[in-house]
Design an enzyme around this catalytic site. Structure first.
Site, mmCIF file in Angstrom:
data_model
loop_
_atom_site.group_PDB
_atom_site.id
_atom_site.type_symbol
_atom_site.label_atom_id
_atom_site.label_comp_id
_atom_site.label_asym_id
_atom_site.label_seq_id
_atom_site.Cartn_x
_atom_site.Cartn_y
_atom_site.Cartn_z
ATOM 1 N N CYS A 124 14.057 11.372 5.400
ATOM 2 C CA CYS A 124 14.135 11.098 6.837
ATOM 3 C C CYS A 124 15.528 11.371 7.369
ATOM 4 C CB CYS A 124 13.722 9.662 7.122
ATOM 5 S SG CYS A 124 14.790 8.416 6.380
ATOM 6 N N GLY A 151 3.192 5.498 12.612
ATOM 7 C CA GLY A 151 3.867 4.268 13.008
ATOM 8 C C GLY A 151 3.425 3.793 14.380
ATOM 9 N N GLU A 161 10.388 17.552 13.319
ATOM 10 C CA GLU A 161 10.604 17.399 11.889
ATOM 11 C C GLU A 161 9.767 18.396 11.091
ATOM 12 O OE1 GLU A 161 11.504 13.323 9.446
ATOM 13 O OE2 GLU A 161 9.617 13.445 10.511
ATOM 14 N N GLU A 163 10.091 2.391 10.365
ATOM 15 C CA GLU A 163 11.147 3.397 10.149
ATOM 16 C C GLU A 163 10.438 4.732 10.152
ATOM 17 O OE1 GLU A 163 13.062 6.125 8.006
ATOM 18 O OE2 GLU A 163 13.232 4.572 6.461
ATOM 19 N N LYS A 203 0.861 -1.183 0.000
ATOM 20 C CA LYS A 203 0.000 0.000 0.000
ATOM 21 C C LYS A 203 0.895 1.229 0.000
ATOM 22 C CE LYS A 203 -1.558 2.828 2.774
ATOM 23 N NZ LYS A 203 -1.560 4.032 1.862
ATOM 24 N N SER A 232 5.662 8.668 9.330
ATOM 25 C CA SER A 232 5.724 9.519 10.513
ATOM 26 C C SER A 232 5.654 8.706 11.801
ATOM 27 C CB SER A 232 4.583 10.530 10.495
ATOM 28 O OG SER A 232 3.343 9.890 10.744
#
Length: 492
Positions: A293, A242, A394, A259, A185, A238
């Site tokens: 990232c 996650g 971030e 990750e 996906k 993000s």
């Protein structure tokens, strides 16, 4: 503007899902428009917007294909991956064009992503003859003891938009080699590249149902996590999403590989090669418009060299040319959508309220020669408090926070002050400082006197702290996610 033709148009079947070898629309008939972030007038296509029914059908297809695929063994499975690699090489420019068109990155960056994807695939193919267990001493006579791996089953692979080929590849390749079957996906912002990837594996002769593609957003992702036939979810994105995946599957002990975000620092010591540090920060902060990232979002600079560093950096940042990714004169690409534009602008405004000063950039690009798109000025801010939101969270855009440090120890303290730990970099002429930084920086990927973005295709792509959960990708350790260990004792 010197733009080159770069208008790969999605074929009709690529707008659909791939389930059990067939390209099919979403059950509810819903679609989502995919628009070029460099030119809002360029609509790539209307892609499937899937829901739970679509996901469940894809999972069922993967589960049905699992016994045959597992029985094939890793060496035979690797042959399909190698064939896919050859096809990807033949279609490399097509992929690069599609990546640039729907994600926005420079064509040179897109070509680099294709090359990285091929390297990851080559590395994975090479692991086929190493994917085994060990023999062990037995405590009884006439007994043979050994260990081996089995695939965990059907896996869901949820990939982001910033590397729409490389990250799906470093999930799909090990999943398939391990003997798992998969439902991919991708991000709804980059559906075309994922469709091309699924098409490549189909062209390579992969049996129906082994790799399924379901396009969509939150509803599709939640259905994948909730489906009891899914044994594991590998996710890149993000921290918030996650965490939701991990919590959502915890009640049934869903295996997760996550990750997540990064807030990466380049530490510039008072003995650093300033030009080298400036070049590394320039590429790390503004390459791919900061949408990585491992992007350099903080420069932690010793106050003794701060002014020299800033003078050289700002002069080079101010000269960067922002434009479409398919324009060979562009040096910084657009961000992926209007939401990322607004997030970056909000972050800059918040930093200014906290006392930071904008040295260059800080707003949208005002250039009547550009098409309407998501163009942001590369931005450098100084006097950013180390504990402010801009220095801690971030942004995922072309925004660099320059934070003052009073000596080496203070710089490492500041670099480690965030909750993330993806990448850490130090510039210093001192060997002892270099080794101390590698030992003390709380990051998964470490760099000394070189750009701090990413790692080689055969080194673990891994973070620490809130940047990573589960075995790292792009490494032999990845098999600890896609397989489970078994031990056997045979008396004779």
């Amino acid at each position: 503007m010197g733009r080159v033709p770069n208008r790969y148009t999605a074929r009709p079947h690529q707008l659909l899902n791939l389930v059990d070898g067939q390209w099919v629309p979403a059950e509810a008939g819903q679609t989502r428009e995919n628009v070029n972030p460099a030119d809002f007038g360029d609509v790539i296509g209307e892609f499937a917007e899937s829901g739970g029914v679509d996901v469940d059908r894809a999972v069922d297809a993967a589960a049905d294909a699992l016994p045959r695929w597992r029985a094939a063994g890793p060496i035979r499975r690797a042959e399909y991956l190698a064939a896919a690699g050859r096809i990807l090489g033949e279609r490399a420019e097509e992929f690069a064009s599609a990546i640039t068109r729907e994600q926005g990155k420079l064509l040179t960056e897109a070509r680099g992503e294709v090359a990285r994807s091929r390297a990851v695939l080559d590395f994975t193919v090479g692991q086929a003859r190493l994917l085994g267990g060990v023999t062990a001493p037995a405590e009884e006579e006439r007994t043979f003891a050994y260990t081996f791996r089995r695939p965990i089953g059907v896996v869901g692979l949820v990939s982001p938009w910033n590397f729409p080929l490389a990250i799906p590849m470093w999930k799909v390749a090990p999943a398939l080699l391990s003997g798992c079957t998969a439902v991919l996906k991708p991000s709804p912002l980059t559906p075309l590249t994922a469709a091309l990837l699924a098409e490549v594996f189909q062209e390579a002769g992969l049996p129906d149902g082994v790799l399924n593609l379901v396009q969509g957003d939150v509803a599709a992702g939640e259905a994948l996590v909730a489906n009891p036939r899914v044994a594991g979810i590998s996710f890149t994105g993000s921290l918030a999403v996650g965490t939701a995946i991990h919590v959502g599957g915890a009640h049934r002990l869903l295996r997760t590989q996550l990750e997540l975000g990064g807030k990466n620092a380049v530490v510039v010591c008072d003995d650093a090669d300033i030009d080298g540090a400036v070049s590394a920060v320039l590429g790390g902060a503004f390459g791919q418009a900061g949408q990585r990232c491992s992007a350099t979002s903080r420069a932690v600079v010793d106050v003794r060299v701060r002014e020299e560093f800033l003078d050289r950096l700002v002069a080079r940042v101010a000269a960067l040319r922002v434009g479409p990714g398919d324009d060979p004169d562009s040096q910084v690409c657009p961000v992926v959508n209007e939401a990322r534009v607004q997030a970056a602008l909000d972050a800059v405004a918040g930093a200014q309220r906290a006392g930071a000063k904008v040295l260059c950039g800080g707003g949208r690009v005002d250039d009547p020669g550009l098409p309407q798109g998501c163009y942001l000025q590369p931005t450098v801010l100084r006097d950013v408090p180390w504990d402010s939101e801009l220095a801690q969270e971030e942004v995922f855009g072309p925004v660099l926070a320059v934070v003052d440090a009073d000596g080496f120890d203070d710089a490492l303290r500041i670099a480690n002050s965030v909750r993330y730990g993806m990448s850490g970099t130090v510039f210093t002429a001192s060997q002892s400082r270099a080794f101390a930084a590698v030992e003390r920086l709380e990051a998964g990927m470490l760099h000394v006197n070189r750009p701090g973005v990413g790692a080689y295709a055969h080194l673990p792509h891994v973070g620490s702290k809130a940047s990573q959960y589960g075995p790292p990708e792009c490494s032999p350790q990845v098999w600890d996610f896609y397989t489970e260990w078994h031990s056997a004792c045979m008396s004779y």
